[in-house]
Design an enzyme around this catalytic site. Structure first.
Site, PDB file in Angstrom:
ATOM      1  N   ASP A  72      12.094   6.644 -10.968  1.00  0.00           N
ATOM      2  CA  ASP A  72      12.033   7.573 -10.096  1.00  0.00           C
ATOM      3  C   ASP A  72      12.671   7.497  -9.250  1.00  0.00           C
ATOM      4  O   ASP A  72      12.794   6.912  -8.350  1.00  0.00           O
ATOM      5  CB  ASP A  72      10.155   7.312  -9.817  1.00  0.00           C
ATOM      6  CG  ASP A  72       9.340   8.409  -9.753  1.00  0.00           C
ATOM      7  OD1 ASP A  72      10.065   9.584  -8.786  1.00  0.00           O
ATOM      8  OD2 ASP A  72       8.526   8.503 -10.843  1.00  0.00           O
ATOM      9  N   HIS A  84       4.615  11.156 -22.740  1.00  0.00           N
ATOM     10  CA  HIS A  84       3.315  11.684 -22.348  1.00  0.00           C
ATOM     11  C   HIS A  84       3.206  13.359 -21.750  1.00  0.00           C
ATOM     12  O   HIS A  84       4.112  14.004 -21.657  1.00  0.00           O
ATOM     13  CB  HIS A  84       3.020  10.307 -20.715  1.00  0.00           C
ATOM     14  CG  HIS A  84       0.937  10.758 -20.681  1.00  0.00           C
ATOM     15  ND1 HIS A  84       0.736  11.258 -19.194  1.00  0.00           N
ATOM     16  CD2 HIS A  84       0.156  10.835 -21.537  1.00  0.00           C
ATOM     17  CE1 HIS A  84      -0.529  10.921 -19.170  1.00  0.00           C
ATOM     18  NE2 HIS A  84      -1.170  10.291 -20.422  1.00  0.00           N
ATOM     19  N   SER A 118      16.608   9.804 -13.068  1.00  0.00           N
ATOM     20  CA  SER A 118      16.737   9.292 -14.109  1.00  0.00           C
ATOM     21  C   SER A 118      17.726   9.644 -14.988  1.00  0.00           C
ATOM     22  O   SER A 118      18.538   8.805 -16.079  1.00  0.00           O
ATOM     23  CB  SER A 118      15.813  10.015 -15.487  1.00  0.00           C
ATOM     24  OG  SER A 118      15.466  10.346 -16.770  1.00  0.00           O
ATOM     25  N   HIS A 137       8.331  17.854 -15.789  1.00  0.00           N
ATOM     26  CA  HIS A 137       7.940  18.807 -17.143  1.00  0.00           C
ATOM     27  C   HIS A 137       8.347  20.023 -17.190  1.00  0.00           C
ATOM     28  O   HIS A 137       7.641  20.770 -17.648  1.00  0.00           O
ATOM     29  CB  HIS A 137       5.961  18.846 -17.045  1.00  0.00           C
ATOM     30  CG  HIS A 137       5.060  17.722 -16.873  1.00  0.00           C
ATOM     31  ND1 HIS A 137       4.767  16.436 -15.907  1.00  0.00           N
ATOM     32  CD2 HIS A 137       4.321  17.443 -17.555  1.00  0.00           C
ATOM     33  CE1 HIS A 137       4.173  15.628 -15.858  1.00  0.00           C
ATOM     34  NE2 HIS A 137       3.773  15.680 -17.492  1.00  0.00           N
TER      35      HIS A 137
END
Length: 221
Positions: free
Chosen positions: A76, A174, A129, A149
């Protein structure tokens, strides 16, 4: 010698730490994540989390890794995803660095791990990432995608990390919302979930709430 096995449910103190930590994952999805991590850890390979925030779900991966004698790696930049910025419902001003005026969840994350006694079982990679994935050089037993997202970020997480999942390893995604009305932050995780299934590389093995668990059963990604 085979790797030690882990229980399929976290210890009560780990579950209590999970519930007390900052974050958004509900308990039922957390229990499903732990079960997936415990199973994947038997491969004897690292467990990778993409999207750390304050370490709520990291606790579960770290506990599963500790029980199996492997390592959890969490990736992160700790500046917060798009829905956690000022003006959004998920913004928490308590994790804003007053000196630089930007979010910095790293100190809270470190305190979360320390309080649970799990610091020695986690490698925290501070970076974006795609950049980390590009220099990652070994197979992993599990990849848990829980980062940004937007389509840009979710796609980059999938393309960067899914190829590293070992045969019989798990890809866990998720915030999979099949219905547009269910979630205002977007359906990018749902789209990478569909892409993983369509690739022929992954087969769905478990569903809990918005959590999807896929096993690598074929080549490619």
């Amino acid at each position: 010698m085979s790797a030690p096995t882990a229980p399929t449910a976290p210890q009560p103190e780990i579950l209590a730490a999970f519930e007390a930590a900052k974050g958004f994952m509900p308990v039922d999805e957390g229990l499903a994540l732990y079960a997936a991590a415990a199973g994947a850890a038997r491969l004897g390979l690292p467990l990778v989390e993409v999207g750390t925030y304050c370490g709520r779900s990291t606790l579960l991966l770290a506990a599963a890794a500790r029980a199996a004698g492997v390592t959890a790696v969490t990736v992160d930049h700790h500046r917060g995803s798009e829905e956690q910025q000022p003006g959004w419902d998920y913004h928490d001003p308590s994790v804003v660095d007053p000196e630089v005026g930007r979010m910095d969840t790293l100190p809270t994350f470190r305190r979360t791990l320390h309080a649970a006694g799990l610091e020695d079982h986690v490698i925290a990679v501070v970076g974006r990432s795609p950049q980390v994935a590009a220099v990652w050089g070994r197979p992993v037993g599990l990849v848990f995608i829980d980062g940004g997202h937007t389509d840009e970020h979710a796609t980059a997480d999938y393309e960067g990390w899914a190829p590293h999942v070992a045969p019989d390893g798990l890809l866990v995604i998720h915030d999979v919302h099949p219905h547009p009305e269910d979630e205002f932050t977007g359906q990018a995780p749902y789209r990478i979930y569909l892409r993983a299934l369509a690739s022929g590389a992954f087969t769905e093995v478990a569903v809990e709430g918005t959590l999807r668990v896929l096993r690598r059963t074929g080549p490619g990604s």
